[in-house]
Design an enzyme around this catalytic site. Structure first.
Site, PDB file in Angstrom:
ATOM      1  N   GLU A  52     -24.058  44.052  11.304  1.00 17.37           N
ATOM      2  CA  GLU A  52     -22.732  43.449  11.247  1.00 17.37           C
ATOM      3  C   GLU A  52     -22.745  41.927  11.270  1.00 17.37           C
ATOM      4  OE1 GLU A  52     -23.700  45.709  13.502  1.00 17.37           O
ATOM      5  OE2 GLU A  52     -22.046  46.948  14.200  1.00 17.37           O
TER       6      GLU A  52
ATOM      7  N   ASP B 212     -23.700  49.070  14.717  1.00 12.06           N
ATOM      8  CA  ASP B 212     -23.681  49.536  16.111  1.00 12.06           C
ATOM      9  C   ASP B 212     -23.558  51.057  16.180  1.00 12.06           C
ATOM     10  OD1 ASP B 212     -23.942  46.994  17.105  1.00 12.06           O
ATOM     11  OD2 ASP B 212     -21.788  46.665  17.304  1.00 12.06           O
TER      12      ASP B 212
ATOM     13  N   ASP C  53     -21.702  52.920  18.120  1.00  8.44           N
ATOM     14  CA  ASP C  53     -20.436  53.511  18.527  1.00  8.44           C
ATOM     15  C   ASP C  53     -19.626  53.920  17.292  1.00  8.44           C
ATOM     16  OD1 ASP C  53     -19.615  51.111  17.504  1.00  8.44           O
ATOM     17  OD2 ASP C  53     -18.840  50.314  19.385  1.00  8.44           O
TER      18      ASP C  53
ATOM     19  N   GLU D  64     -16.961  52.643  15.856  1.00  9.13           N
ATOM     20  CA  GLU D  64     -16.626  51.592  14.896  1.00  9.13           C
ATOM     21  C   GLU D  64     -17.842  51.234  14.054  1.00  9.13           C
ATOM     22  OE1 GLU D  64     -14.177  47.381  14.735  1.00  9.13           O
ATOM     23  OE2 GLU D  64     -14.770  48.226  16.654  1.00  9.13           O
TER      24      GLU D  64
ATOM     25  N   TYR E 259     -26.675  47.232  24.563  1.00  7.44           N
ATOM     26  CA  TYR E 259     -25.355  47.272  23.929  1.00  7.44           C
ATOM     27  C   TYR E 259     -24.251  47.195  24.980  1.00  7.44           C
ATOM     28  CZ  TYR E 259     -21.795  48.523  20.522  1.00  7.44           C
ATOM     29  OH  TYR E 259     -20.691  48.505  19.701  1.00  7.44           O
TER      30      TYR E 259
ATOM     31  N   ARG F 121     -20.885  47.776  24.788  1.00  8.72           N
ATOM     32  CA  ARG F 121     -19.694  48.621  24.751  1.00  8.72           C
ATOM     33  C   ARG F 121     -20.095  50.035  25.165  1.00  8.72           C
ATOM     34  NH1 ARG F 121     -18.740  45.423  20.007  1.00  8.72           N
ATOM     35  NH2 ARG F 121     -17.038  43.973  20.368  1.00  8.72           N
TER      36      ARG F 121
ATOM     37  N   HIS G  85     -24.712  56.067  25.376  1.00  5.02           N
ATOM     38  CA  HIS G  85     -25.342  54.775  25.607  1.00  5.02           C
ATOM     39  C   HIS G  85     -25.824  54.702  27.043  1.00  5.02           C
ATOM     40  CE1 HIS G  85     -24.068  53.327  21.790  1.00  5.02           C
ATOM     41  NE2 HIS G  85     -22.794  53.333  22.074  1.00  5.02           N
TER      42      HIS G  85
END
Length: 952
Positions: free
Chosen positions: A38, A124, A126, A128, A349, A351, A396
């Site tokens: 990203e 990532d 997750d 998103e 990470y 989040r 995670h």
């Protein structure tokens, strides 16, 4: 219709319609490999861990999204996508287009793809990130093997391991994220227009932001309804003899009744129990005086072991809370700094809802705790933290330092500075402390009695004291969690050894008065905690949610406290009364659980959205569409009216909030005198109104204060006198943005339309008082701007003016700030010329040294500096300029952050120029070219060329 869920069957990766994974042989294809992540910072870090046959490029976030209706081609607007960008009648099919500022980036990625033999989508892990990977796959349409590469930390070992352990795109995760995006679009586009029509234009509603606003408003309502209660207590210093054994006890009982403290009062100021007694000042003072003349006796002593366990490692929400308490970072800043630490390989990470640590991390934390604090500080077995969290983020670890062996804060001191260093230090301490031994000690409590002499307000009184002694600090040697509530006095306080029946001397006794306090306003930390406890939203979205409600004007910060605006009261009331289910805490939490079910594959996206939007016949639950169809019963005036008591209300008007009170016509409400006999005799009423300044919080606006504003408004319209030249009245008023003076233009002189005459208006200086301002001063204010004189060299007039940012001089287009408002009247031509003779302090006219030097840009190879420009600080390498974001500190910004801003600006390309006609032409071009590029249906499958052309 080209949807990934219609192309489930896996076929050979060489042809690659959908298959995302290894090549046919299950191994790695030789040749060049393209990795897409990203952010540029993440790309730079990862590139250093891979070989020369790897290319790492950043998509710079999302590359496509659902456009607003105004951005759609005209023919698409007329179709089923025209209202939302989502076809609600066809399985809620979204209309995706590549963002205008990402088209250049897509071209760059496609060019790199031509030279690649494998594509690794390394966004990532997750939901998103999974959706970004899918959008890249759908847009780039690669003809080579594609692999989904995931990792939760950016270290050499983790990246190399991830490159060999790839997987497919998780379709269920993409479904969950796409559902969230569509849900938020439907919610906002259906409910926001209701707010525009019934409250104020330009407002917005959101699935999580509206609920978060409601939380803040409800707390303010509690504060407004709160009735303060006063009470007194008594503190006494006692000792068994020696001064070193002196300790403090508090009066807890009087003649068999418990002495009331703050927690014993209800919100209306009454005592909760008849078994408690409230001391007034006279009684408390009398008891204190009497205690000083007697001895107290120990009636009971108790002691018990004390154990305190370390807190679990950080999750996203606890990190935000602790960063707020200990570092003063708001949620948005905390996540921004954590993002940089993650992308540069310092932490895992950021989040996550998980509090679990991997075996590698457990070993690293225990080893460092043992090395730094001794073997006795580490328990025999690792601590494993597990808890069931509503809406837990997928698979995670907790947030911890990256790597198989953690770098200590001392080891990264030369690499990290400012906020980055302090946040890393916090994460390291919390992680290491989580694997350390319990703090141990003992807690002692003592109860004392005393018989007061005759004439005292009471006969028998009781005092209590307690204290905790920490004998082994354990994890406290490394870290102690911050608190939202103040620390109790008895924590870590030692009491002398005492036995029952022991008599003590009273060295001091003092009465103290107190008032009960209303519920504390939310801070960012406590709001995040409240949202997490209720299962509202996701920790990864808390920072953006809190930022949104502040940007929308619903909430503002007063110190660390979050204060709702009157506008938030009106919006929340409308939502509660007409969309109650949408702001219900349990319903909002259930939506998150449903999204989790979609992510697990237990719920179907289209089925769930249909139930939410159209309703559920099985349960008779009303859908969103039917909720917004009948708005006739919404009384806009009532919605925007907030009663504050005693006949006074606050109304939220078009130009801001104001207080209003209805009074009899023709009678002065302050004195009761008749000012208009005819109006008074009619028995009619009339409203009094006054603007509310932005610095008055809702809970402080009592009826008494409101009437002061109303009285002031009546007075500040007082006529100071007439201007000699025109004969017009000059009046002083209090406005929303402060006191000011203005002239009153008679109706016959006002004119109409373009010829309408605007009255002159001028704000009072900071040192001026509305109550004492005189006509001469007002006329001087209205005379501004003042011509100071003419520059003998250029021939331009120099004027002194008062602007939005303070007093200044102006000569042509050259402006210079003045140091005080008084200079507007006093500065002479010579003094003004001397100001202009000095180098310009701001703007383009003077070159200034850079605010910071960041080093050599990895892309351009040129030195990067931070400068202060006309529109604020920016970072530049001499070729590309990128404005710093609101949260970037120009003096503390890191080199990586500067390089990231420049990379983002290059990816977006130069700003578009041209007037309205040019823009319209570009839209037409975009329609033609974008239709071709985003088409995903074959001609045989199209129901209409235009409908399918720009979809996905």
């Amino acid at each position: 219709m080209c949807r990934y869920r219609q192309r489930r069957p896996h076929v050979g990766a060489a042809t690659n319609p959908l298959h995302v994974g290894r090549d046919e042989g299950g191994g790695t294809v030789a040749g060049r490999k393209l990795v897409i992540v990203e952010s540029p910072a993440k790309a730079k870090t990862i590139a250093g861990y891979l070989g020369s046959d790897w290319d790492v490029e950043a998509s710079v976030g999302h590359i496509r999204d659902i456009p607003t209706p105004s951005e759609m081609p005209a023919d698409v607007k007329k179709g089923p996508f025209g209202k939302f960008g989502v076809n609600v009648d066809d399985d809620f099919d979204p209309y995706y287009v590549v963002d205008a500022d990402k088209k250049k980036k897509v071209r760059e990625l496609k060019a790199l793809l031509k030279d690649a033999d494998e594509l690794y989508l390394a966004t990532d892990e997750d939901r998103e990130g999974e959706a970004i990977a899918w959008h890249l796959f759908e847009t780039l349409k690669p003809k080579i093997p594609v692999k989904r590469m995931v990792f939760h930390e950016i270290t050499r070992e983790a990246i190399q391991r991830a490159s060999n352990q790839t997987r497919d795109i998780n379709v269920a995760l993409v479904d969950a994220q796409e559902t969230r995006r569509i849900l938020d679009r439907l919610y906002g586009y259906e409910v926001s227009p209701v707010l525009w029509r019934k409250v104020k234009a330009g407002l917005s509603a959101g699935r999580v932001q509206s609920v978060a606003t409601r939380l803040v408003v409800e707390r303010e309502r509690e504060r407004m309804a709160f009735v303060r209660a006063s009470y007194w207590d008594v503190d006494a210093d006692l000792t068994p003899g020696a001064d070193e054994d002196l300790f403090t006890a508090r009066l807890t009982g009087v003649d068999g009744k418990k002495v009331a403290t703050g927690r014993d009062f209800a919100d209306d100021g009454s005592l909760k129990s008849a078994k408690t007694t409230r001391l007034d000042e006279a009684t408390a003072t009398g008891i204190a005086e009497a205690l000083g003349r007697v001895r107290a006796t120990v009636s009971e002593v108790s002691e018990k072991p004390y154990t305190r366990r370390p807190s679990a490692p950080f999750t996203t929400s606890t990190l935000q809370q602790e960063a707020s308490r200990k570092l003063g970072l708001n949620s948005r800043n905390a996540m921004r700094v954590a993002q940089r630490l993650y992308e540069n390989g310092y932490i895992t990470y950021m989040r996550t809802d998980s509090i679990a640590l991997s075996d590698t991390a457990l070993s690293a934390a225990r080893s460092q705790a043992r090395d730094m604090y001794g073997a006795e500080s580490v328990p025999d077995a690792p601590r494993r933290y597990e808890k069931k969290v509503k809406n837990a983020q997928e698979a995670h670890e907790a947030i911890r330092p990256a790597g198989d062996r953690f770098r200590t804060p001392k080891q990264v001191e030369g690499e990290l500075r400012g906020e980055e260093y302090r946040l890393y230090d916090l994460i390291w301490k919390r992680t290491v402390a989580s694997q350390m031994a319990d703090a141990r000690g003992s807690t002692a409590s003592v109860r004392l009695t005393a018989t007061l002499p005759d004439g005292a307000p009471a006969r028998e009184v009781e005092l209590s004291a307690s204290g905790t002694v920490i004998t082994f600090r354990g994890f406290l040697a490394a870290y102690e969690e911050g608190r939202d509530a103040p620390r109790r006095d008895d924590e870590e306080r030692r009491l002398p050894k005492l036995g029952a029946g022991r008599e003590l001397d009273v060295r001091r006794a003092e009465a103290n008065g107190h008032e009960t306090s209303p519920p504390a306003r939310y801070t960012e930390a406590t709001l995040v905690k409240a949202m997490e406890e209720r299962g509202i939203g996701r920790p990864s979205t808390y920072a953006s949610t809190i930022g949104t409600i502040q940007d929308r004007g619903y909430v503002s910060a007063k110190g660390s406290a979050l204060v709702p605006s009157w506008l938030a009261f009106a919006v929340t009331r409308l939502m509660e009364e007409h969309f109650g289910r949408l702001v219900d805490y349990d319903f909002t939490a259930t939506m998150e659980e449903d999204l989790d079910a979609i992510a697990r594959g237990d719920e179907q996206r289209a089925v769930w959205l249909k139930r939410f939007y159209f309703g559920d016949e099985a349960t008779s639950a009303e859908g969103l569409r039917s909720l917004v169809e009948d708005l006739g019963d919404i009384d806009a005036r009532a919605i925007s009216t907030i009663e504050i008591g005693d006949g006074v209300v606050v109304r939220v008007g078009r130009y801001g909030p104001y207080v209003e009170e209805t009074v009899p016509a023709g009678i002065d409400p302050r004195t009761g005198e008749v000012t208009d006999e005819k109006a008074a005799a009619s028995g009619e009423t009339q409203p009094r109104r006054a603007s509310i300044t932005d610095d008055v919080p809702p809970d402080e606006l009592t009826p008494a204060m409101a009437r002061e504003l109303l009285d002031q408004a009546a007075d500040d319209g007082r006529v100071l006198g007439q201007e000699p030249g025109t004969g017009r009245d000059i009046v002083a008023k209090a406005g929303r943005y402060g006191p000011y003076v203005t002239e009153v233009i008679p109706e016959e002189e006002q004119g109409k339309g373009k010829n309408k005459v605007k009255p002159r208006t001028a704000s009072l200086f900071k040192d001026m008082d509305l109550a004492t301002i005189e006509l001469d001063t007002a006329l001087r204010l209205l005379s501004l701007p003042r011509v100071v004189g003419t520059d003998p060299e250029s021939g331009d007039d120099i004027t002194a003016q008062n602007g939005r940012y303070g007093p200044y001089l102006k000569k042509g287009t050259d402006s210079r700030s003045l140091t005080s408002e008084q200079q507007l009247f006093d500065i002479t031509l010579e003094e003004a010329l001397a100001v202009y003779a000095q180098p310009k302090q701001r703007g383009r006219a003077a070159a200034k040294p850079p605010l910071a030097e960041l080093g050599t840009d990895p892309v351009s190879g040129k030195p990067v500096v931070v400068k202060d420009g006309r529109f604020g600080p920016y970072v530049t390498d001499g070729e590309t300029n990128a404005t710093l974001r609101k949260d970037d500190d120009p003096e503390k910004i890191s080199a990586e952050r500067g390089f990231e801003l420049l990379a983002d600006k290059r990816a977006r390309g130069p700003a578009k120029k041209g007037g309205r006609k040019k823009t319209a032409a570009k839209k037409t071009t975009k329609k033609a070219s974008g239709t071709k590029k985003t088409a995903t249906k074959t001609a045989a499958k199209k129901t209409s060329t235009t409908k399918a052309a720009a979809r996905k």
